[in-house]
Enzyme design. Structure first.
Site, mmCIF file in Angstrom:
data_model
loop_
_atom_site.group_PDB
_atom_site.id
_atom_site.type_symbol
_atom_site.label_atom_id
_atom_site.label_comp_id
_atom_site.label_asym_id
_atom_site.label_seq_id
_atom_site.Cartn_x
_atom_site.Cartn_y
_atom_site.Cartn_z
ATOM 1 N N TYR A 156 0.845 -1.207 0.000
ATOM 2 C CA TYR A 156 0.000 0.000 0.000
ATOM 3 C C TYR A 156 0.884 1.263 0.000
ATOM 4 C CZ TYR A 156 -4.463 2.411 0.648
ATOM 5 O OH TYR A 156 -5.578 3.187 0.471
ATOM 6 N N LYS A 163 -3.171 8.592 2.570
ATOM 7 C CA LYS A 163 -4.443 8.423 3.300
ATOM 8 C C LYS A 163 -4.328 8.978 4.718
ATOM 9 C CE LYS A 163 -7.158 6.273 0.285
ATOM 10 N NZ LYS A 163 -8.198 7.035 -0.438
HETATM 11 P P1 NAD Z 1 -12.361 3.137 -8.507
HETATM 12 O O1 NAD Z 1 -11.231 2.851 -9.425
HETATM 13 O O2 NAD Z 1 -13.678 2.601 -8.872
HETATM 14 O O3 NAD Z 1 -12.484 4.687 -8.227
HETATM 15 C C1 NAD Z 1 -11.357 5.539 -8.184
HETATM 16 C C2 NAD Z 1 -11.807 6.820 -8.852
HETATM 17 O O4 NAD Z 1 -10.794 7.816 -8.737
HETATM 18 C C3 NAD Z 1 -12.090 6.634 -10.349
HETATM 19 O O5 NAD Z 1 -13.419 7.014 -10.607
HETATM 20 C C4 NAD Z 1 -11.125 7.582 -11.017
HETATM 21 O O6 NAD Z 1 -11.702 8.180 -12.172
HETATM 22 C C5 NAD Z 1 -10.914 8.592 -9.908
HETATM 23 N N1 NAD Z 1 -9.710 9.402 -10.108
HETATM 24 C C6 NAD Z 1 -8.411 8.996 -10.120
HETATM 25 N N2 NAD Z 1 -7.621 10.049 -10.401
HETATM 26 C C7 NAD Z 1 -8.431 11.128 -10.578
HETATM 27 C C8 NAD Z 1 -8.232 12.499 -10.915
HETATM 28 N N3 NAD Z 1 -7.001 12.985 -11.150
HETATM 29 N N4 NAD Z 1 -9.304 13.317 -10.983
HETATM 30 C C9 NAD Z 1 -10.560 12.843 -10.762
HETATM 31 N N5 NAD Z 1 -10.821 11.563 -10.464
HETATM 32 C C10 NAD Z 1 -9.771 10.720 -10.386
HETATM 33 O O7 NAD Z 1 -11.866 2.560 -7.079
HETATM 34 P P2 NAD Z 1 -12.501 2.639 -5.617
HETATM 35 O O8 NAD Z 1 -11.865 1.533 -4.873
HETATM 36 O O9 NAD Z 1 -13.974 2.741 -5.683
HETATM 37 O O10 NAD Z 1 -11.886 3.996 -5.055
HETATM 38 C C11 NAD Z 1 -12.666 5.024 -4.467
HETATM 39 C C12 NAD Z 1 -12.022 5.477 -3.161
HETATM 40 O O11 NAD Z 1 -12.146 4.438 -2.183
HETATM 41 C C13 NAD Z 1 -10.538 5.777 -3.254
HETATM 42 O O12 NAD Z 1 -10.249 6.918 -2.452
HETATM 43 C C14 NAD Z 1 -9.906 4.551 -2.637
HETATM 44 O O13 NAD Z 1 -8.617 4.799 -2.111
HETATM 45 C C15 NAD Z 1 -10.911 4.284 -1.547
HETATM 46 N N6 NAD Z 1 -10.846 2.957 -0.915
HETATM 47 C C16 NAD Z 1 -10.891 1.828 -1.682
HETATM 48 C C17 NAD Z 1 -10.820 0.589 -1.067
HETATM 49 C C18 NAD Z 1 -10.846 -0.671 -1.888
HETATM 50 O O14 NAD Z 1 -10.446 -1.736 -1.378
HETATM 51 N N7 NAD Z 1 -11.321 -0.631 -3.123
HETATM 52 C C19 NAD Z 1 -10.738 0.493 0.330
HETATM 53 C C20 NAD Z 1 -10.720 1.667 1.076
HETATM 54 C C21 NAD Z 1 -10.770 2.896 0.445
#
Ligand code: NAD
Length: 259
Positions: A156, A163
Site C-alpha cells: 500500500y 491516506k
Molecule cells: P475506482 O477505481 O472505482 O475509483 C477511483 C476513482 O478515482 C475513479 O473514478 C477515477 O476516475 C478517480 N480518479 C483517479 N484520479 C483522478 C483524478 N485525477 N481526478 C478525478 N478523479 C480521479 O476505485 P474505488 O476503490 O472505488 O476507489 C474510491 C475510493 O475508495 C478511493 O479513495 C480509494 O482509495 C478508496 N478505498 C478503496 C478501497 C478498496 O479496497 N477498493 C478500500 C478503502 C478505500
C-alpha cells in the site's frame, strides 16, 4: 420518503459499477437524494453518463482533480442547475502503479509522492474550498480512506501515507467548516475489488486475509459502504463530524494469526 429527501449530492469517483462511489450513489438515490456526477476524463464520460441515467440523473460535469481550472469551474457548473449543495462525496485516489508494489522506498520518487498526496488528499481540501460558498448549513462532505493510513501494510506504501494526510485533512476541514454547519467525515472501507484496488500489488491476498481476520468473516460490499456513507451525509448523523468510520466487517481491530 427517504432520509436524504431534498438533498443535492455531488458524486466524484464513479468509474464503473464496482466503484465505491457507485455504491454510495445508489444508496443516496434510494434515500431520495438528487445526484450530480463528475467524470475524470472523456474516456469515462459516456460510461458515467449511462450510469447516472440509471439513477435518474443527467447532471454531469468534468473533473480531473489535478487541474485547478476544473476545480474552480465546479461552482458555476453546480449553479447552472442548483442554488446550493448539501453533499460532496470524494471517492478519488491515485498513485503511480510502481509505487504500490514491493518495498516502499525502492520505487519512491518525489514526483510519485507528490502525485499521491495531490490527487488523494489535497483534492478533498481543494473541493471543499471551491464549493464552500454553495454549501448549506446542514451539509456534509464524505471521503474514503483505508486502514493502510494507520498501519504499515504490504504494497500500500505511499498511498497509506497519502491516506494518513487525507484523514488529518478530514479533521482540519471539520474544524474549519463546523461553525458553518458543514460536517466532514470519512469511511474507512474494507478491501473491495475495484479498478483502483487492482493497481495494488497482491490485492487478492489482502482480500483473503481481511475475510479471514474480520469478526464477520467476510469482505464488505460497495452497498454496505454506500449505506453508511448515506447515513453519515444525512441529518441523522448531525452530531458526527471529523470522524473516520470503519465499514470493514471489523477487520481493523483484529490481528492476523493462523489458528
Ligand atoms: P475506482 O477505481 O472505482 O475509483 C477511483 C476513482 O478515482 C475513479 O473514478 C477515477 O476516475 C478517480 N480518479 C483517479 N484520479 C483522478 C483524478 N485525477 N481526478 C478525478 N478523479 C480521479 O476505485 P474505488 O476503490 O472505488 O476507489 C474510491 C475510493 O475508495 C478511493 O479513495 C480509494 O482509495 C478508496 N478505498 C478503496 C478501497 C478498496 O479496497 N477498493 C478500500 C478503502 C478505500
Amino acid at each position: 420518503m427517504g432520509f436524504l429527501n431534498g438533498k443535492r449530492a455531488l458524486i466524484t469517483g464513479v468509474a464503473s459499477k464496482r466503484s465505491i462511489a457507485w455504491g454510495i450513489a445508489e444508496a443516496m438515490h434510494a434515500q431520495g437524494a438528487e445526484l450530480a456526477f463528475t467524470y475524470q476524463n472523456e474516456r469515462l464520460e459516456s460510461r458515467v453518463r449511462d450510469l447516472a441515467g440509471q439513477l435518474d440523473s443527467d447532471f454531469l460535469m468534468p473533473l480531473d482533480v489535478a487541474d485547478d481550472a476544473q476545480i474552480d469551474a465546479l461552482p458555476d457548473a453546480i449553479q447552472s442547475r442548483w442554488d446550493g449543495l448539501d453533499i460532496i462525496v470524494h471517492a478519488v485516489a491515485h498513485a503511480p502503479r510502481d509505487h504500490l508494489d514491493g518495498d516502499y522506498l525502492e520505487n519512491l520518487t518525489r514526483e510519485g509522492f507528490s502525485q499521491a498526496h495531490d490527487i488523494s488528499s489535497y483534492s478533498l481540501a481543494a473541493m471543499g474550498k471551491a464549493l464552500r460558498p454553495l454549501l448549506t448549513d446542514q451539509s456534509a462532505i464524505l471521503t474514503l480512506t483505508y486502514l493502510g493510513a494507520e498501519r504499515a501494510m504490504p504494497n500500500y506504501n505511499v498511498m497509506g501515507v497519502a491516506k494518513a494526510s487525507l484523514e488529518a485533512n478530514v479533521r482540519y476541514m471539520a474544524y474549519a467548516m463546523g461553525p458553518s454547519g458543514v460536517r466532514v467525515n470519512a469511511v474507512s472501507a474494507g478491501a473491495i475489488r475495484t479498478l483502483a484496488a487492482s493497481g495494488i500489488g497482491d490485492f487478492r491476498k489482502l482480500l483473503d486475509q481481511a475475510e479471514k481476520m474480520s469478526p464477520l468473516r467476510k469482505n464488505v460490499t460497495t452497498e454496505e459502504v454506500g449505506n453508511t456513507a448515506a447515513f453519515l451525509c444525512s441529518d441523522l448523523a448531525s452530531g458526527i463530524t471529523g470522524e473516520i468510520v470503519y465499514v470493514d466487517a471489523g477487520a481493523n481491530f483484529t490481528v492476523a494469526v493462523d489458528v
